[in-house]
Design an enzyme around this catalytic site. Structure first.
Site, mmCIF file in Angstrom:
data_model
loop_
_atom_site.group_PDB
_atom_site.id
_atom_site.type_symbol
_atom_site.label_atom_id
_atom_site.label_comp_id
_atom_site.label_asym_id
_atom_site.label_seq_id
_atom_site.Cartn_x
_atom_site.Cartn_y
_atom_site.Cartn_z
ATOM 1 N N GLU A 23 4.740 -0.061 -11.471
ATOM 2 C CA GLU A 23 3.766 0.196 -10.413
ATOM 3 C C GLU A 23 2.993 1.489 -10.621
ATOM 4 O OE1 GLU A 23 3.573 0.603 -5.529
ATOM 5 O OE2 GLU A 23 5.463 0.955 -6.568
ATOM 6 N N GLU B 26 3.743 -3.221 2.625
ATOM 7 C CA GLU B 26 4.280 -1.879 2.381
ATOM 8 C C GLU B 26 3.295 -0.857 2.969
ATOM 9 O OE1 GLU B 26 6.492 0.382 -1.287
ATOM 10 O OE2 GLU B 26 4.328 0.094 -1.416
#
Length: 265
Positions: free
Chosen positions: A152, A250
Site C-alpha cells: 500500500e 477505511e
C-alpha cells in the site's frame, strides 16, 4: 451507488467509540457482514488467549474477517510498517506465523504489509532488499491459505518510500518477478489522491490488477460525501475495468460511526 461491489468495514478506524472486541458486532448491526483490521495486538506475537478473544469476537458477531495487517510497529507513528526494517525482520517473520494461524481460523485472505519509513543510518538499498525478502517469505506463508500480500502506498509520512500507485506497482512487479505471484497493490483511493495521483487514470488502467481497494473522502479522510472525491464514479469504473473484490471502508467518520453510512442510501 452505481456499482455492485461489496464492502468490508475497517474496524481499526470505524467504531473506535467502542472497545475493539465490540466493533465486529457493531459492524454487523450496521448491516455489514465483513470486517478488516490493522494488526489488533500490541505485540507481533500476542499471547494465545488474546488471539482467541479476537477470533471469538468475530464469531459471536457473525462477521467474516476479510483483511488483516501484518505487524506494523507503531501505527500511526515512527514506523508505519516494518517490512523494510532490517532490525525488525525477526519480529515480522515471527508475526507471519501468527497471521497464518489467524487466517486458518477466520478465512481471511488479504494481508497488508506496510513498507515502513526510511530509517536514519540505514542504506535505503538495504531496506529495499529487506522488504523484498520479507515479502517473499510472507507470500509463501499465506499462499497456503489462499492469501495475497498487499502493498500500500500511503500519505502523511515524508520518509515512506511508496507514495503513488506507480511506486506500489513497481514493487509488486519486483516481487512477482522473484516468484511471488500472490502479491498485489492495495489501492487506497484517499492516499493516492492526496499524494497527487490521477486516481481516475490509475483505476481505469490498473483496477484489474488491484488486490484490494480502500476508500475515504478527500480532503479530510471522512466518509464518502464529506469531501470532493468522486468515490461512486471511481468504484463503478473499477468494477467496469475488472475489479471484483470488496471495498474497504477505511475512513475517519465525521459523525458517530453508526451514523456515517448514509452515503449508501
Amino acid at each position: 451507488m452505481s456499482h455492485t461491489l461489496g464492502y468490508t468495514v475497517n474496524c481499526s478506524l470505524l467504531f473506535t467509540e467502542l472497545p475493539l472486541h465490540e466493533r465486529p458486532r457493531a459492524a454487523r448491526e450496521a448491516g455489514f457482514d465483513a470486517v478488516e483490521f490493522w494488526w489488533p495486538f500490541e505485540s507481533p506475537t500476542p499471547p494465545q488467549d488474546e488471539v482467541d478473544a479476537f477470533v471469538k469476537a468475530l464469531d459471536r458477531a457473525g462477521v467474516r474477517l476479510t483483511g488483516l495487517n501484518f505487524f506494523a510497529g507503531v501505527l500511526p507513528g515512527p514506523d508505519r510498517g516494518v517490512l523494510s526494517h532490517p532490525s525488525r525482520s525477526a519480529e515480522l517473520r515471527a508475526n507471519i506465523d501468527v497471521v497464518v494461524r489467524i487466517a486458518e481460523r477466520t478465512g481471511a485472505t488479504g494481508f497488508n504489509a506496510l513498507y515502513g519509513l526510511r530509517q536514519p543510518g540505514t542504506d535505503p538499498a538495504e531496506q529495499d532488499r529487506t522488504a523484498l525478502e520479507n515479502t517473499l517469505a510472507a507470500a509463501a506463508a499465506v499462499a497456503g491459505v489462499g492469501g495475497t500480500v498487499l502493498i500500500e502506498p500511503i500519505s502523511g509520512a515524508e520518509s515512506y518510500p511508496l507514495t503513488t500507485a506507480a511506486d506500489g506497482l513497481a514493487f509488486v512487479a519486483r516481487a512477482r518477478e522473484a516468484g511471488a505471484g500472490n502479491v498485489a497493490l492495495l489501492a487506497d483511493l484517499y492516499h493516492l489522491v492526496v499524494n497527487g495521483d490521477d486516481v481516475g487514470a490509475v483505476v481505469r488502467d490498473h483496477a484489474a490488477e488491484f488486490g484490494h481497494i480502500q476508500i475515504a473522502d478527500s480532503p479530510g479522510r471522512g466518509e464518502p460525501g464529506s469531501g470532493r472525491l468522486p468515490i461512486d464514479e471511481l468504484l463503478a469504473s473499477a468494477q467496469d475495468t475488472g475489479y471484483g473484490g470488496l471495498v474497504g471502508l477505511e475512513y475517519k467518520p465525521t459523525v458517530p460511526s453508526e451514523k456515517s453510512f448514509g452515503w449508501r442510501d
